[in-house]
Design an enzyme around this catalytic site. Sequence first.
Site, PDB file in Angstrom:
ATOM      1  N   GLU A  10       0.835  -1.214   0.000  1.00  0.00           N
ATOM      2  CA  GLU A  10       0.000   0.000   0.000  1.00  0.00           C
ATOM      3  C   GLU A  10       0.866   1.259   0.000  1.00  0.00           C
ATOM      4  O   GLU A  10       1.711   1.426   0.888  1.00  0.00           O
ATOM      5  CB  GLU A  10      -0.901  -0.015   1.250  1.00  0.00           C
ATOM      6  CG  GLU A  10      -1.898   1.117   1.271  1.00  0.00           C
ATOM      7  CD  GLU A  10      -2.807   1.079   2.499  1.00  0.00           C
ATOM      8  OE1 GLU A  10      -2.937  -0.006   3.118  1.00  0.00           O
ATOM      9  OE2 GLU A  10      -3.368   2.134   2.844  1.00  0.00           O
ATOM     10  N   ASP A  70       4.088 -14.810  11.001  1.00  0.00           N
ATOM     11  CA  ASP A  70       2.737 -15.213  10.616  1.00  0.00           C
ATOM     12  C   ASP A  70       1.768 -14.055  10.895  1.00  0.00           C
ATOM     13  O   ASP A  70       1.347 -13.839  12.029  1.00  0.00           O
ATOM     14  CB  ASP A  70       2.371 -16.460  11.439  1.00  0.00           C
ATOM     15  CG  ASP A  70       1.032 -17.038  11.031  1.00  0.00           C
ATOM     16  OD1 ASP A  70       0.184 -16.300  10.508  1.00  0.00           O
ATOM     17  OD2 ASP A  70       0.835 -18.244  11.260  1.00  0.00           O
ATOM     18  N   HIS A  87      -1.905  10.874   0.951  1.00  0.00           N
ATOM     19  CA  HIS A  87      -2.069   9.534   0.397  1.00  0.00           C
ATOM     20  C   HIS A  87      -2.098   9.603  -1.124  1.00  0.00           C
ATOM     21  O   HIS A  87      -1.433   8.833  -1.814  1.00  0.00           O
ATOM     22  CB  HIS A  87      -3.388   8.970   0.923  1.00  0.00           C
ATOM     23  CG  HIS A  87      -3.553   7.515   0.663  1.00  0.00           C
ATOM     24  ND1 HIS A  87      -2.921   6.579   1.418  1.00  0.00           N
ATOM     25  CD2 HIS A  87      -4.264   6.845  -0.283  1.00  0.00           C
ATOM     26  CE1 HIS A  87      -3.244   5.372   0.951  1.00  0.00           C
ATOM     27  NE2 HIS A  87      -4.048   5.520  -0.073  1.00  0.00           N
ATOM     28  N   LYS A 122      -6.931  -0.687  11.834  1.00  0.00           N
ATOM     29  CA  LYS A 122      -6.361  -1.061  10.534  1.00  0.00           C
ATOM     30  C   LYS A 122      -5.106  -0.224  10.286  1.00  0.00           C
ATOM     31  O   LYS A 122      -4.086  -0.715   9.803  1.00  0.00           O
ATOM     32  CB  LYS A 122      -7.398  -0.843   9.424  1.00  0.00           C
ATOM     33  CG  LYS A 122      -7.015  -1.421   8.073  1.00  0.00           C
ATOM     34  CD  LYS A 122      -6.092  -0.559   7.239  1.00  0.00           C
ATOM     35  CE  LYS A 122      -5.738  -1.207   5.909  1.00  0.00           C
ATOM     36  NZ  LYS A 122      -4.803  -0.394   5.129  1.00  0.00           N
TER      37      LYS A 122
END
Length: 751
Positions: free
Chosen positions: A398, A597, A694, A581
């Site tokens: 991202e 993991d 962004h 998030k």
Amino acid sequence: MSARAPGKLFVTGAYAVLDGHPAVVLAVDRYVTARVVEYEHASTRPEVVAVARRLDADVPAIDASPLEERGRKLGLGSSAAAAVAAAGAILAFRGEDLDDASVRRQVLDIALAAHRDVQPRGSGADVAAAALGGAVIVRKSGEGLDASPVTLPPRLCWHALALSRSMRTSDALDALATRSSEREVARALAAIAEAAHAGEDALQRGSAEEFVAAGAAHVRALASLGQTLDRPLAPPELDRARQVLGLRPIAEGAADVVLLPSGAGGGDVVLWLATRAPSDDELVALAKAGLEPLRLSLSSRGVHRADAGDAERKEMARTSRIPGFFKLSVEARRRAIAESADLNMHELDAAISHGGLDVSTSDKTIENVIGVYALPFATTLNVRINGHDVIAPMVVEEPSVVAAASNAARIVREGGGFTAEADEPIVAAQVQLLEVHDVEDAHRAIEAARAEILAKADAAVPGLVARGGGARDLRARTLGGPEDQMMVVDVFVDCRDAMGANLVNSVAEAIGGRLAELAHARVGFRILSNLCDRRCVRVRCRVPFEALATDDMSGAQVARGMEEGSRFAELDSYRATTHNKGIMNGVDAVVMATGNDWRAVEAGAHAFAARDGRYKPLATWRREQNHLVGSLELPLALGIVGGTLRIHPAARLALKMTGARTAMELAMLAACVGLSSNLAALRAMASDGIQRGHMGLHARSVASAAGATGDLVEKVAKRICELGDVTVDGARRALAAELDLPPTSTTVLAE
Ligand code: NAD
């Protein structure tokens, strides 16, 4: 120019030393190093700054990590040793000889004064041990301190043991400050003083037996002070350990083995004090009771010159601040990282040029392989944790995650960086029991067989036990109502430096049958739990308002908006989900880069966020005296051995880049990057909004998708941002304009 100073352990005389009674303190062979260096690495520890101020010198760099274990301070007096090492390094830099006893006394005076500037309550006994080394009898005299070296009786055996958790003593000191005149408190303090004098006399007579007896009297007096203040000063582990060792309770009088909490009580280190060493079996029993052996010996050296060895020099040279890094070519960035993280360029090129994994290795890793899938590998810079610079490897697709985290870590750095701590690496093995007809009976039987089950669990993972891990605790719970007839037994396993899933699964499978027998039940699932809430990491940062300011808003305004954003997430699960998030953007990128993991991490983090029955933010922010304080807590089961690291060269290289020596250190790094990502997102939303930054970065991938290559990527990205049209079509039009082509022709370039 470097100087080292040892840490210390208090034996007798804690508290009493503040009233002019003698204390016996031991210098131990874990050292704080101070180095006179360039400004960038200067320590921000107040006692070190105070030393530099008193000597009118630049502030040295400090490495106190040897006084920590698994990311946790051991209570070995790191701030006293840091002040002494700093004064030593500065005087040595000025040509003084630290081997000269009068120079060491001078160091002691300076460090003592500086230490009192910042910790007026301290006795200075720890400073004396750090400056002079060996065993020292210390007593206050007026404003000064008398400190005389003493020889320990040859028959005296002492061993350090670490409590497997931290205990705080500041509450007891506060309570004592207000209640010292009460009769009971005064009586307990007098008993501590009496033991302190007995300890001094015993050493002067060279009697080990008498010194052990003085130690026992000290522990009894400490326990009664704790009882009077209603704050336990002798941790419960001590009684438990005496019980398992078959020793009489210390309250019952003389003892030939004393387990003595070092310092003001409740501290992290406990001393085994006796005229004999503990046997191997006793050491194992002590570890089971929560007192793990700690390798410490008496250090005969006080402050001394330490011409840094290679490893030490490299550790101190490690910097995560590389200004203008993002403007460098990929090749130049690799060189800069290789230099800063002490990596070999060939190794780095080989590991990450093409994703680091070939098809044939992949084919042996999972099933039905048809190829290899690569993702960008980047680094987040500027991260400083507990006074050390760390480079964070990031694997993420991202745009803007890495830039945002680096930028936020630079802001946090202005407040001194992150502070972080990690729990022991404990993961639960779960055994489900079905058709349990008599739940109470089953509980009793399992509890009675606790030691047998833990031993059976250990036997299933001998490699782990040999490395200091293994089963630590057991808990049986009833699930559902009587009609369910279901129980679960959680066995808590210390996984040391492994993530632990396979290890813990082996434990669950090894003990399932026996548990079912004990409970007269049928065994069901045997598997680890990914909600490893005994393996949490806590990180914190304190950012001055000014560091948060933007072109259009003051730092105070941004901080207020960020606190409001935090409250929003605390009150609304829809917002909390997106808030978390953003945290996982940073956490997962480090987890992926180091071959860990991430599904396990994600599952654990979100379950932890919802542990009270409502989904909440993992990190919160508050304003405190012109600073914005952020705190994050989450469970993180990461490994620095085993798993993917066995096969993935890029993951191994990423791990090396971090310099993490334990799984707990790696977990602290991942959490700090998570808090950075959260800070970046909240700051953007409290000021310009998320899209401005962004989109600027997203525009580059849009430009690439439209077919731009080389220099054209930046040109097209800039153009579509200016036009406010960050779409692939917009980029195609911009690219066509750059290439002087008709707009439709670039569609072909993109395909
Ligand atoms: P592993 O199977 O590789 O075991 C770790 C090994 O490292 C052990 O043999 C241990 O003895 C050894 N070791 C060497 N030095 C050590 C040290 N200092 N500390 C601890 N152990 C040391 O790996 P693991 O950590 O048991 O399991 C991790 C793997 O299991 C991951 O690949 C994960 O994806 C996978 N997994 C996860 C789940 C889950 O999360 N639900 C379930 C099954 C498997």
